[in-house]
Design an enzyme around this catalytic site. Structure first.
Site, PDB file in Angstrom:
ATOM      1  N   GLU A   1       2.718  -1.584  -8.962  1.00 29.73           N
ATOM      2  CA  GLU A   1       1.625  -2.522  -8.258  1.00 29.73           C
ATOM      3  C   GLU A   1       0.826  -3.265  -9.315  1.00 29.73           C
ATOM      4  O   GLU A   1       0.149  -2.433 -10.096  1.00 29.73           O
ATOM      5  CB  GLU A   1       0.929  -2.001  -7.123  1.00 29.73           C
TER       6      GLU A   1
ATOM      7  N   GLY B   1       3.810   1.939   2.236  1.00 30.25           N
ATOM      8  CA  GLY B   1       4.670   2.361   3.300  1.00 30.25           C
ATOM      9  C   GLY B   1       6.098   2.138   3.193  1.00 30.25           C
ATOM     10  O   GLY B   1       6.509   3.254   3.581  1.00 30.25           O
TER      11      GLY B   1
ATOM     12  N   CYS C   1       6.640 -10.737   4.740  1.00 24.67           N
ATOM     13  CA  CYS C   1       6.086 -10.727   6.142  1.00 24.67           C
ATOM     14  C   CYS C   1       5.788 -12.000   6.578  1.00 24.67           C
ATOM     15  O   CYS C   1       4.755 -12.420   7.239  1.00 24.67           O
ATOM     16  CB  CYS C   1       5.203  -9.796   6.142  1.00 24.67           C
TER      17      CYS C   1
ATOM     18  N   PRO D   1       0.926  -1.240   0.049  1.00 25.66           N
ATOM     19  CA  PRO D   1      -0.036  -0.160   0.040  1.00 25.66           C
ATOM     20  C   PRO D   1       0.667   1.212   0.026  1.00 25.66           C
ATOM     21  O   PRO D   1       0.208   2.315  -0.172  1.00 25.66           O
ATOM     22  CB  PRO D   1      -0.715  -0.210   1.171  1.00 25.66           C
TER      23      PRO D   1
END
Length: 375
Positions: free
Chosen positions: A201, A183, A304, A181
């Site tokens: 993206e 960050g 992640c 998004p």
């Protein structure tokens, strides 16, 4: 340097600074996991999250083998959303008058002390400022208003590790291959002023989200530094070979936190089947990034998830098939400076570093590996 209006905190008509002062009065109860009227809805939402037993069973089997005793502490944190900790990334392009002082009064400290000598050089000024708290508290988000710049961005502070590993220098051309998004793209702009930051993206919804993030934090005077595209990241390497000094591949992955709280068992089972297909996509994205970076340039690969198949194994497979690439260890001073805040898994550092969620430490998980293209 840049003028910027302040957004209001969601649900509040006063300025963020005024709200932070009132937030200080409710902080002690939040630190002990209690809810106030202000944060009651958020606390209830977290408390009502339902763990998908199918995913948890899969994680127990996989991570007990891969992480050993470290999985026990990570499991405890993942199963307690109220213990998750978030960082407050300051936006250097906004008006930060009194904000750092107010955060300090709330008990926040800077993740990266600006006086640390290793973080300064003649070519790389460290503007990045991320404030963290010893307790799992969270200040409210700021809502988007066209033409207004937000003061801060809330994020998993461990997600700054890939950005710091890039070691961005003034004037460099960078590619954020899977940027939404936004960050990490925003964090890049906090560390230095690049000659170009290409944010890509492929997913349309996330691409729109990325555009809104950049609009909320980057002033018009800096927009010329940005290029935002909606391309398949696997093709950029062949489209723009050797065009960038550094590339960040924050790859799509089996996000442990999100997957653990899958809405229903059927969805969880479907995601676990899809999980086996992700390493192929991740390898293709990493190979594309290596083609897009110039000889001598650096690629940082991150996820992640704690999954070995999507982390170390992906890097090792690409190294075995892609000629002219070498692994770089993360800079030791960076690891040392963050060791009080992050719990690093212990495996060979040249393969990468993995941040494991642990109570009392800044949030994870986050894996990062650095590679240099030789020719």
């Amino acid at each position: 340097m840049f003028s910027a209006k302040l957004c209001c905190i969601k649900g509040f008509s006063s300025s963020p600074l005024l709200f932070l002062k009132s937030f200080k009065r409710v902080l002690p109860s939040l630190s002990h996991g209690q809810c106030t009227n202000t944060h009651e809805a958020e606390c209830k939402s977290k408390a009502q999250k339902q763990v998908c037993k199918t995913v948890l069973k899969h994680f127990d089997a996989q991570y007990s083998e891969e992480l050993g005793e470290q999985w026990r502490s990570a499991r405890d944190v993942l199963l307690n959303p109220l213990s998750w900790q978030y960082g407050v990334l300051l936006n250097r392009f906004s008006d930060l008058t009194n904000l750092k002082q107010d955060l300090t009064e709330l008990g926040y400290t800077n993740l990266l002390p600006q006086t640390h000598p290793e973080f300064h050089s003649q070519t790389t000024p460290i503007h990045l400022q991320c404030f963290i708290h010893r307790d799992p508290v969270r200040i409210p988000t700021q809502i988007h208003h066209p033409g207004w710049l937000k003061q801060y961005y809330l994020l998993n502070a461990a997600s700054l590790l890939p950005v710091l590993s890039l070691n961005v220098k003034e004037g460099e051309h960078l590619l954020d291959l899977c940027a939404a998004p936004g960050g990490k793209s925003l964090a890049v702009l906090q560390t230095a002023t690049p000659g170009l930051l290409h944010c890509n993206e492929v997913d349309q919804h996330r691409h729109d989200w990325l555009l809104k993030t950049l609009e909320s934090y980057v002033p018009p005077a800096q927009q010329h530094l940005l290029s935002v595209t909606h391309l398949d990241g696997r093709s950029i390497g062949s489209m723009r070979p050797g065009a960038y000094d550094k590339v960040l591949v924050d790859a799509p992955c089996s996000n442990d936190r999100s997957w653990l709280y899958t809405p229903d068992t059927h969805q969880g089972e479907m995601w676990l089947k899809e999980r086996t297909q992700l390493p192929l996509l991740q390898k293709e994205l990493l190979c594309s990034a290596l083609a897009a970076v110039r000889p001598g340039g650096v690629v940082v690969y991150s996820t992640c998830t704690m999954s070995r198949a999507e982390n170390q194994s992906v890097v090792e497979a690409v190294l075995a098939s892609y000629q002219g690439v070498e692994l770089l260890e993360l800079e030791q001073h960076l690891i040392d400076s963050l060791s009080d805040h992050f719990c690093f898994a212990h495996f060979h550092p040249s393969v990468g570093q993995l941040v494991i969620p642990q109570k009392g430490k800044t949030w994870g998980p986050m894996y990062v590996s650095r590679l240099r293209r030789i020719y």
